[in-house]
Scaffold this active site. Structure first.
Site, short mmCIF file in Angstrom:
data_model
loop_
_atom_site.label_atom_id
_atom_site.label_comp_id
_atom_site.label_asym_id
_atom_site.label_seq_id
_atom_site.Cartn_x
_atom_site.Cartn_y
_atom_site.Cartn_z
N ASP B 11 0.50 -1.35 -0.19
CA ASP B 11 -0.18 -0.14 0.05
C ASP B 11 0.68 1.38 0.42
O ASP B 11 2.07 0.96 1.19
CB ASP B 11 -0.73 0.45 1.47
CG ASP B 11 -2.20 -0.98 1.01
OD1 ASP B 11 -2.14 -1.26 -0.11
OD2 ASP B 11 -2.93 -1.26 2.39
N ASP B 130 -14.73 -5.54 -1.49
CA ASP B 130 -14.62 -5.28 -0.32
C ASP B 130 -16.00 -5.89 -0.23
O ASP B 130 -16.92 -5.25 0.99
CB ASP B 130 -14.22 -3.89 0.15
CG ASP B 130 -12.70 -3.60 -0.45
OD1 ASP B 130 -12.06 -4.16 -0.79
OD2 ASP B 130 -12.82 -2.27 -0.93
#
Lengths: 207, 259
Positions: B11, B130
């Site tokens: 990330d 998600d």
């Protein structure tokens, strides 16, 4: 000079970067004259057989590919480039392809739903016999694959390596004279893939 | 035999790898190129790089960084975050990435999956989703609802139906990142991963919740995942790729042991 054939069939950056890492100068080209003049030719490609053949036709590249493969220039097909070297592909409702090697590309038809199509990931290549292109590479090393179709050569003698997936053992690497071709991506297969590309740069085919 | 893939996730905020507690309490973990090289040397099978603030800041993805990662490693990697158009995808792929990961964008504009697949091939298009567990079985018969924008928005979409639709549109791979499991290190959310793995014919990647090798094993053997994403446990040095692979190998899971 090593020519990487550009026929609008996917991204050639990884192929360029891999040969660059080996210190080899490459030219990415759609120019038949440049391909004919090259010392070595790499024929990569991702995507679908139908559109790949349309692009090759539009660019007028088939005769140049025929010439360099017939003339003895060391030649390496990769992935879709490998599949369309054969006579035909099942893809896109059946596509007539270059016919530089006898055989065709057929689709995986898994009987077990857990075998996903495309095959994506690292799978073993078992050598059918020793060959300079496999020098220094342990047998059954893993290479990176991304594909839904696989080469089925008409002549079993072409097979240099085999791989098992979705209930079949298919030819993941073939060679005839100066024409070698892999279904896997050596340019994305880490150090072992680089070794295969380095072997290709040193390869003097028997003619 | 096709081996199961272990995919470290980087990330990125401002060209630095950041601990994946989204948008808050960010901890700087290192340089993305150095970490990509290290994980590649340690035998990771692929990498994924998320530019996690690009879309919130409405700026394009950091192409310079993608190019540097591509130069440094010889294994495939996917890029996500800040991709809004086919032009963005093209630039990322030409910089040397293998795959594009779309998530919130695909929920807003599902046709982007079909457009990307047509332009670059299904193998380039990864759908990230998600899902979160929900009691609303009327709207979400699977019991899982798709969220977007870093878990902040519920969509009312059933996670399994969305996976099927994305496959039909041309997604070549589906990453199932459980909202409930993310960051817990208590194991992957096996139920939704399995529901999706059984519903689609393309490879499924489990994400969120990796704490130890047994969790990876369960994602592969119980949930039927083809690959797993790991982040925190590697980044913090809690375990290594070598330890994970040896444990999986000992448990009979096919993994790449030589590279």
């Amino acid at each position: 000079m090593l020519a990487i054939v550009d026929y609008k069939a996917g991204n050639l950056t990884s192929v360029q970067l891999a040969f660059g890492a080996l210190g080899c100068d490459t030219t990415v080209t759609s120019d038949p004259a440049e391909i004919r003049a090259a010392e070595r030719v790499v024929f990569p490609g991702v995507g679908a057989a139908g559109s790949a053949m349309s692009h090759l036709d539009a660019l007028g590249l088939a005769p140049a590919l025929r010439d360099v493969t017939a003339r003895g220039t060391p030649f390496l097909g990769i992935c879709l480039g490998t599949q369309i070297l054969f006579d035909a592909s099942e893809e896109d409702g059946g596509t007539v392809t270059l016919g530089l090697l006898p055989g065709r590309a057929v689709r995986f038809r898994p009987s077990d739903r857990r075998d996903k199509v495309p095959q994506i990931g690292w799978n073993q290549v078992k050598a059918s016999r020793p060959h300079p292109l496999l020098a220094g590479i342990a047998d059954e090393s893993e290479f990176y694959f991304v594909h839904s179709y696989y080469p089925a050569p008409a002549d079993p003698c072409l097979t240099l390596g085999t791989t098992c997936y979705a209930g079949v053992t298919f030819s993941s690497m073939v060679v005839r004279g100066n024409v070698a071709a892999t279904q896997f991506h050596p340019e994305k297969s880490g150090r072992i893939g680089l070794r295969l590309l380095d072997n290709f740069l040193r390869w003097t085919p028997d003619t | 035999m096709l081996t199961k893939r272990i995919i470290p996730c980087l990330d990125i905020i401002n060209r630095r790898v950041t601990k994946g507690v989204r948008f808050t309490n960010n901890i700087d973990l290192g340089d993305p190129v150095e970490m990509a090289v290290r994980y590649s040397d340690e035998g990771c099978d692929e990498l994924v790089v998320y530019d996690i603030t690009a879309s919130a800041e409405q700026r394009p993805i950091d192409i310079g960084m993608v190019r540097e990662v591509a130069r440094a490693i010889r294994i495939p990697f996917a890029v996500g975050g800040g991709i809004a158009t086919l032009d963005d995808m093209s630039r990322v792929l030409l910089a040397g990435a293998e795959k594009i990961s779309v998530n919130s964008l695909a929920v807003r504009t599902p046709s982007i999956i079909a457009d990307g697949a047509r332009a670059f091939g299904n193998q380039c298009m990864v759908l990230g989703m998600d899902p979160v567990a929900t009691a609303d079985r009327t709207r979400c018969p699977s019991g899982y609802e798709v969220t977007t924008r870093g878990f902040r928005e519920r969509t009312g979409m059933d996670a399994v139906a969305w996976a099927r639709r994305a496959e039909a549109l041309g997604a070549g791979e589906i990453v199932v990142n459980s909202v409930d499991a993310d960051g817990t290190r208590a194991g992957f959310e096996l139920t939704i991963t399995r529901l999706i793995a059984e519903a689609v014919n393309v490879p499924v990647v489990a994400s969120g919740g990796a704490g130890c090798a047994a969790h990876l094993r369960d994602a592969f053997t119980v949930a039927g995942a083809d690959a797993v994403i790991v982040a925190g446990i590697l980044h913090t040095g809690h375990t290594t790729l070598g330890q994970l692979k040896h444990a999986l190998h000992a448990d009979g899971v096919p993994v790449r042991m030589h590279w």
